[in-house]
Scaffold this active site. Structure first.
Site, PDB file in Angstrom:
ATOM      1  N   ASP A 178       6.868   6.360 -16.632  1.00 51.61           N
ATOM      2  CA  ASP A 178       6.591   5.801 -15.455  1.00 51.61           C
ATOM      3  C   ASP A 178       6.111   4.433 -15.738  1.00 51.61           C
ATOM      4  O   ASP A 178       5.307   4.001 -16.787  1.00 51.61           O
ATOM      5  CB  ASP A 178       5.380   6.501 -14.682  1.00 51.61           C
ATOM      6  CG  ASP A 178       5.983   7.667 -14.244  1.00 51.61           C
ATOM      7  OD1 ASP A 178       7.333   8.005 -13.848  1.00 51.61           O
ATOM      8  OD2 ASP A 178       5.134   8.832 -14.312  1.00 51.61           O
TER       9      ASP A 178
ATOM     10  N   PHE B 250      -9.016  -7.936   4.451  1.00 46.57           N
ATOM     11  CA  PHE B 250      -7.441  -7.628   4.567  1.00 46.57           C
ATOM     12  C   PHE B 250      -7.122  -6.340   5.537  1.00 46.57           C
ATOM     13  O   PHE B 250      -7.939  -5.126   5.736  1.00 46.57           O
ATOM     14  CB  PHE B 250      -6.812  -7.164   3.411  1.00 46.57           C
ATOM     15  CG  PHE B 250      -5.364  -6.776   3.276  1.00 46.57           C
ATOM     16  CD1 PHE B 250      -4.335  -7.655   3.445  1.00 46.57           C
ATOM     17  CD2 PHE B 250      -4.955  -5.443   3.684  1.00 46.57           C
ATOM     18  CE1 PHE B 250      -3.064  -7.497   3.616  1.00 46.57           C
ATOM     19  CE2 PHE B 250      -3.688  -5.299   3.905  1.00 46.57           C
ATOM     20  CZ  PHE B 250      -2.815  -6.056   3.689  1.00 46.57           C
TER      21      PHE B 250
ATOM     22  N   THR C 192      -2.770  -7.515  10.436  1.00 44.53           N
ATOM     23  CA  THR C 192      -2.731  -9.089  10.091  1.00 44.53           C
ATOM     24  C   THR C 192      -2.032  -9.103   8.866  1.00 44.53           C
ATOM     25  O   THR C 192      -1.785 -10.414   8.530  1.00 44.53           O
ATOM     26  CB  THR C 192      -4.205  -9.607  10.087  1.00 44.53           C
ATOM     27  OG1 THR C 192      -5.082  -8.988   8.856  1.00 44.53           O
ATOM     28  CG2 THR C 192      -5.115  -9.650  11.481  1.00 44.53           C
TER      29      THR C 192
ATOM     30  N   MET D  75      -3.543 -10.219   6.146  1.00 43.71           N
ATOM     31  CA  MET D  75      -4.074 -11.039   5.565  1.00 43.71           C
ATOM     32  C   MET D  75      -5.613 -11.190   5.201  1.00 43.71           C
ATOM     33  O   MET D  75      -6.105 -10.116   5.607  1.00 43.71           O
ATOM     34  CB  MET D  75      -3.980 -12.333   6.466  1.00 43.71           C
ATOM     35  CG  MET D  75      -2.653 -13.082   6.584  1.00 43.71           C
ATOM     36  SD  MET D  75      -2.741 -14.483   7.774  1.00 43.71           S
ATOM     37  CE  MET D  75      -3.540 -13.837   9.008  1.00 43.71           C
TER      38      MET D  75
END
Lengths: 558, 676
Positions: free
Chosen positions: B303, B372, B376, B378
């Site tokens: 993986d 965060f 948003t 952000m």
């Protein structure tokens, strides 16, 4: 000079390997090729006569069973012929029927490609027996060996369940290989003064006025297949040292190459099937290394001569000439002996009994290894068996479970290989020991002491390796020897054939493992070295104690 | 790792192994090892001749026979000791595991009540509640709650791990301790079949079966033994004919020297020790077969996330936009991240340090962190001077800047797309109404992975990376890590398809996995390594479990598998090569009295026939204990091509196997000859 002679013959052999190997590949690859046009119709007729309608591929069991049954039928027919040859045609000399234990021995001996002869051809067999039993079996036993090799190679190099059709292979081995080649060789021999006639023995009067019987017969045809088929049974008791069987150095070279070329070429055929020609050459070079080592020992030993005779002040510059023909000399005799025991043919152009002790060690050792070129087909199979062993032993050292030609070597294959490597020492050493424990056995020895040990050991080794040459000097036409050597020949031939066909049958079904940089390579010089080492460690060390008591002790006490 | 796992030997283990080597003399158990069984029979025969000299007519040779008997006995004991010692290391480990398996009480949920029952009475399907400080009573699955669990009893790793209901971190192991919070667990194993039970029986070697290659090798060794048995038995009549009387003890000595006792004595120890090395590495192999198979691996499926890369997107570059300077971007990126605890945030500060840039942390003092949020997309800080700094998805930041009346530099989109097309993630950094630049976030390849893939390639192993990323991202990582192949946007079924495809070509495939949806692929793979943190289903499907849950360990497991096979091959070669010297010692000695000329074969110049035989026999015996460390530690292994490996091992163990016994036997003879 002697060395140049021997090197020239070896070079000639090397030159035949590629063309003959390619030809054999085309015979058995079952793909269309030009020879089909020539031989196809003949083979179709044979298939029709034999009722071979559907020539389907066979599993290893069917293949082995067909092989055994075919051999059994041939054995029975031949036994009957020998037992009643007196009343059958082509018996101008009125030869009597053969005695049962000797017939048993003779039939087994020829069916197993051994050709150990406890009889003398000129007095013991009618011309009909020579042709219908001896020559017939010389072809069929050689073909049997060749098809075993082909089936084994197919098992190692193809995928599926089957190894081919035994009967088709068996017929083709005759029609396309053995019959044409022996025809050519026989013509060459006739051209070189070997007799080929159905006339009875000639009565001649010598210069002293004595009457002499000169035995003749269809010699050339027998001598050609005797060598091509790695058979070795001579028309005459004296075999290829007889001037009618092997009149001059040129016939000597032809005979050597005839018995040597098919076993050597099969390595190339193997390379073709494996689609890796280097793989074939590696097997060939391992065989050649062992061969040259043996040849060097016998040649140097014979040239040195017998120290006891040298001490008497007799000129030894020619080497030891006892038991050798003047027309061949030491070099041609040493080479012939090495070839005939390497390729387990068993014809002789000098008496092995009179070789110097170390010289006599060479034929013994080659037969004990039984894989230095070896008999038609079986020699290659034996060498490939050692290759499997070599891969198994040293393959682990690259950190992978061992694989040969992309197949994993697992328990089943090892069990079958174990049977094959176990059988050889078992059937040589046990009967040898029994012979020394019984008066029946000991009574036949003509030279007591260490040489006597060599004589008995040689007899059984020759039988087990299906070589058939005799150390002679052994009074071996007794029921004891006829029966014991007969059994040894049987086991020596069929145990390993069945076990190794089983290995092929197991390999052919295996999932292939792709080759990577981490794979143990079996097509480089290092593997040739490992293979030679394995043959010596497993094959030779087994017999060392017996050899020490025989030829080595004789040499040291000379 | 716990200290006791590191120790090679302890006093107790040696004492136990010595005891066991006598117990193992029992012929019924010896029969499983045909090579050593033959030695034992020979020992017994010589013992009889020593005890009853009158019956065998061996009066006057009792001292000698006794000596031969003792050497033979020690040969068998040494072989038993090797096996016992290898087993002992497992046993010691099992004992420490058993200590954790003391009686635990469980709070079983029955209807609406809670009953306190001993853990041994728990059956599959029972529900228990485990609270802070309690032991988890059995293997199970968390069905409710979240807790941190101390699994050091199994893994040796002291940091607790989080277990929660649902997902891939729901499985818990009996015998581990909950260190915070409370969870409800559904028991998934019957008593005696739990993970710890299996682990104990594995390391104890109770269920140890011979692996396929071991069986094949055993077949070969047995047939070699039979061959030499034939050789020795048939030698007597031959010698007799030549007028040489061979004593039975001498023949037994010859036989024992010729049969492959060295490898025969060490074979099972090598196998046990190989498993043990895997265990020491904190990987639990369910069978020796799996370890052996790992040496044969052709293809490895890994993986991407967690194995090849860290799995977190890390800042790798600051890209200015418009007329800004790179330094400005870095500075504002740093200020926005000072209070950001996410891996991305930390990676920005690390990148600044790494690039030797600086910023003024005082600007961010007393600022307010903006977390965060999914809406948003952000995060950032509101500085005390009123300026607002944001970083986040390019689109969101653009909108935020536009909303404040700022202008968007024309190259933002262009540069942002360039990053995306290389497989990275762009983050935009803005201060109030201007966008200063972009942060290039990249999934980073773990250090050293490239070199390891390079090694794997040298070993002939192909690596395939599986990732859910888009093909572009996948290709970038694949190139950086140096894997041979990758599968982008892979679904669990893809893994099985790849495994089947590779297997159809005859390749052996290894893979790692932890989730329930990895289970079928783990079962299909030839070597499946499940993470201990993974689900029960994954662990059951796999044939190995990594207790440290480090998927890159599969590479070491392969190396251990190879080392195991190499050790077996090296010692077999060594053992067989030894025969040459032994022949040169014994053969002249046997015949020298009757045939004095045989002394030329005595190339070692051994003192006397008897001392030669005894020296060969003594060498044959002591080489076994001398090689025990090698058998247990394994031969040195460095990844290299097969030809290099072969040349090296053939030189050391093949040539060494020929030379060492010549030297060894001569040295022993110098000593033995003082008496005989």
């Amino acid at each position: 000079m002697g060395i140049v002679q021997m090197a020239a013959v070896i070079l000639l052999l090397i030159l035949t390997v590629k063309p003959l190997g390619t030809y054999i590949y085309h015979i058995f690859s079952n793909q269309d090729n030009r020879t089909n046009k020539l031989f196809g119709p003949v083979e179709k007729a044979i298939y029709g006569l034999a009722g071979l309608k559907n020539r389907t591929e066979m599993t290893w069991k069917t293949y082995a069973l067909s092989l055994i049954l075919t051999n059994v039928v041939l054995v029975m027919v031949s036994y009957i012929i020998l037992r009643m040859q007196n009343v059958l045609p082509f018996n101008p000399n009125g030869t009597d029927n053969m005695e049962p234990s000797l017939s048993f021995n003779t039939v087994i001996s020829f069916m197993t490609n051994t050709n150990l002869q406890h009889y003398s051809g000129e007095s013991g067999l009618s011309y009909f027996s020579q042709m219908a039993v001896i020559i017939m079996m010389m072809f069929t036993s050689a073909a049997t060996g060749i098809v075993v090799a082909i089936a084994f190679i197919r098992g190692l190099t193809s995928k599926g369940n089957t190894l081919g059709n035994f009967f088709v292979d068996f017929v083709k081995a005759h029609t396309r290989l053995l019959i044409p080649m022996s025809f050519i060789v026989a013509l060459a021999l006739v051209a070189l003064q070997v007799p080929q006639t159905l006339h009875p023995t000639i009565q001649a009067t010598t210069l002293e006025g004595e009457s002499q019987q000169i035995a003749m017969g269809p010699v050339a045809s027998l001598v050609s297949i005797k060598h091509l088929g790695t058979n070795g049974g001579g028309f005459f008791g004296a075999n290829s040292s007889h001037p009618f069987e092997n009149p001059n150095p040129l016939t000597n070279v032809i005979e050597m190459l005839s018995m040597w070329c098919i076993p050597a070429a099969l390595t190339y055929t193997f390379g073709r099937f494996a689609k890796n020609q280097k793989q074939g050459w590696i097997i060939f070079s391992a065989m050649l290394i062992l061969f040259v080592a043996s040849l060097s020992l016998i040649y140097s030993s014979e040239m040195r001569g017998n120290p006891a005779i040298n001490a008497l002040g007799i000129d030894a510059s020619q080497g030891s000439m006892e038991g050798k023909e003047v027309r061949f000399g030491v070099a041609q005799s040493a080479l012939f002996t090495t070839v005939t025991t390497a390729a387990t043919t068993g014809s002789v152009n000098n008496m092995h009994d009179t070789l110097t002790p170390l010289g006599g060690l060479v034929p013994l050792a080659q037969m004990m290894l039984n894989c230095v070129f070896g008999g038609n087909g079986v020699g290659l199979v034996n060498m490939l068996m050692y290759a499997i062993l070599a891969v198994f032993l040293s393959g682990l050292m690259v950190g992978r479970t061992p694989e040969f030609l992309g197949r994993k070597i697992e328990v089943r294959e090892m069990k079958l290989v174990a049977i094959a490597i176990l059988a050889h020492p078992l059937i040589i050493l046990v009967p040898t020991a029994i012979a020394f424990m019984t008066d029946l056995g000991k009574g036949a020895i003509s030279n007591p002491g260490f040489h006597g040990i060599s004589q008995v050991l040689y007899e059984y080794t020759s039988s087990a390796a299906n070589n058939g040459s005799g150390f002679e000097g052994l009074r071996d036409n007794t029921s004891f020897w006829n029966i014991t050597t007969g059994l040894v020949m049987l086991f020596g031939r069929y145990i390993s054939i069945i076990a190794l066909l089983g290995v092929a049958g197991s390999f052919v079904r295996k999932q292939w493992v792709p080759e990577t940089i981490g794979t143990f390579r079996t097509d480089n010089k290092m593997f040739a070295g490992i293979l030679v080492g394995t043959v010596l460690m497993i094959g030779a060390l087994t017999f060392l104690p017996a050899l020490v008591l025989g030829p080595i002790a004789e040499h040291l006490t000379l | 790792m716990k200290p006791q796992r590191k120790k090679l030997l302890s006093r107790d283990m040696v004492i136990q192994a010595v005891k066991d080597s006598f117990i193992k003399l029992n012929p019924v158990t010896m029969m499983k090892n045909p090579v050593m069984f033959v030695v034992e029979v020979g020992t017994f025969v010589v013992l009889l001749m020593t005890l009853l000299p009158g019956y065998f007519g061996t009066q006057g040779r009792t001292g000698l026979n006794l000596t031969v008997f003792l050497i033979l006995l020690f040969t068998v004991l040494f072989a038993n000791f090797a096996e016992a010692l290898a087993e002992g290391r497992g046993k010691a480990q099992a004992n420490s595991l058993k200590k954790t398996k003391k009686e635990i009480t469980a709070n079983k949920v029955v209807g609406n009540n809670i009953m306190v029952v001993p853990s041994t009475e728990l059956r599959k399907g029972d529900i228990v509640i485990v609270s802070q400080g309690e032991m988890i009573p059995g293997d199970g699955e968390v069905i409710e709650g979240l807790a941190s669990v101390d699994e050091s009893a199994i893994t040796g790793e002291s940091a607790p791990v989080i277990k929660e209901a649902g997902g891939d971190f729901s499985s818990v192991t009996g015998g581990t301790r909950v260190v915070s919070d409370q969870i409800t667990v559904r028991i998934t194993s019957e008593p005696g079949e739990s993970f710890i039970d299996r682990m104990i029986s594995l390391v104890e070697g109770a269920k140890r079966q011979k692996t396929p290659n071991e069986m094949a090798l055993n077949t070969l060794l047995t047939s070699l033994t039979l061959i030499f048995l034939i050789v020795v038995v048939t030698l007597a009549p031959l010698a007799n004919y030549a007028g040489i009387q061979l004593d039975i003890p001498v023949l037994v000595a010859l036989l024992v020297c010729l049969i492959p006792t060295t490898i025969g004595g060490l074979l099972s120890a090598i196998g046990i020790a190989g498993m043990d090395r895997v265990t020491k590495f904190n990987v639990l192999a369910m069978s020796g077969k799996a370890v052996e198979a790992s040496g044969d691996i052709n293809t490895m499926i890994l993986d991407k996330t967690g194995t090849i890369t860290f799995g977190n997107r890390m800042a790798s570059e600051f890209i200015p936009v418009g007329s800004e300077q790179a330094g400005t971007v870095a500075e504002w990126a740093a200020i926005s991240s000072v209070k950001d605890d996410t891996p991305e945030g930390r990676s920005i500060l690390e990148l600044i340090k790494k690039q030797g840039l600086s910023y003024d942390p005082s600007i961010a003092e007393h600022s307010e962190f903006v977390e965060f949020k999914a809406e948003t997309r952000m995060s950032g800080v509101d500085l005390k001077d009123g300026r607002k700094v944001r970083k986040g998805a390019v689109d969101s930041v653009k909108k935020w800047v536009a909303a404040q009346g700022g202008t968007i530099p024309p190259d933002v989109d262009e540069k942002g797309n360039a990053i995306a097309s290389e497989g990275g993630t762009p983050l935009a950094v803005a201060v109030d109404n201007r966008i200063v630049g972009l942060i290039y976030l990249k999934d980073t390849v773990k250090p050293g992975m490239r070199e390891r893939f390079e090694q794997l390639r040298k070993m002939g192993i192909k690596t395939i990376m599986c990732t859910g990323d888009n093909p572009m991202t996948a290709a970038t990582i694949a190139r950086e890590a140096g894997v041979d192949e990758f599968i982008a946007e892979s679904k669990p079924e893809d893994k099985i398809a790849v495994i089947r495809r590779e297997q159809a070509e005859g390749k052996l495939v290894a893979m790692t996995g932890d989730g329930t949806n990895d289970a079928p692929a783990l079962a299909q793979a030839d070597v499946g390594l499940a993470m201990n943190s993974g689900t029960i289903a994954a662990k059951e499907a796999a044939n190995m479990v990594d207790l440290d849950s480090d998927p890159s360990k599969i590479i070491e497991v392969v190396a251990i598998g190879k080392q195991l096979l190499m050790t077996r091959g090296a010692l077999t070669t060594f053992s067989i090569a030894n025969d040459i010297a032994k022949y040169f010692a014994i053969i002249p000695a046997m015949f020298m009295l009757a045939i004095p000329e045989m002394s030329v074969l005595n190339i070692m110049g051994l003192g006397s026939p008897m001392s030669a035989i005894l020296s060969a026999l003594i060498f044959n015996a002591i080489i076994i204990p001398l090689l025990i460390p090698l058998a247990i530690k394994g031969v040195a292994y460095k990844p290299m091509s097969s030809s290099q490996l072969l040349r090296r091992n053939l030189f050391i163990y093949g040539l060494g196997g020929v030379i060492v016994p010549f030297v060894g036997i001569k040295l022993i003879d110098l000593f033995v000859h003082l008496w005989i």
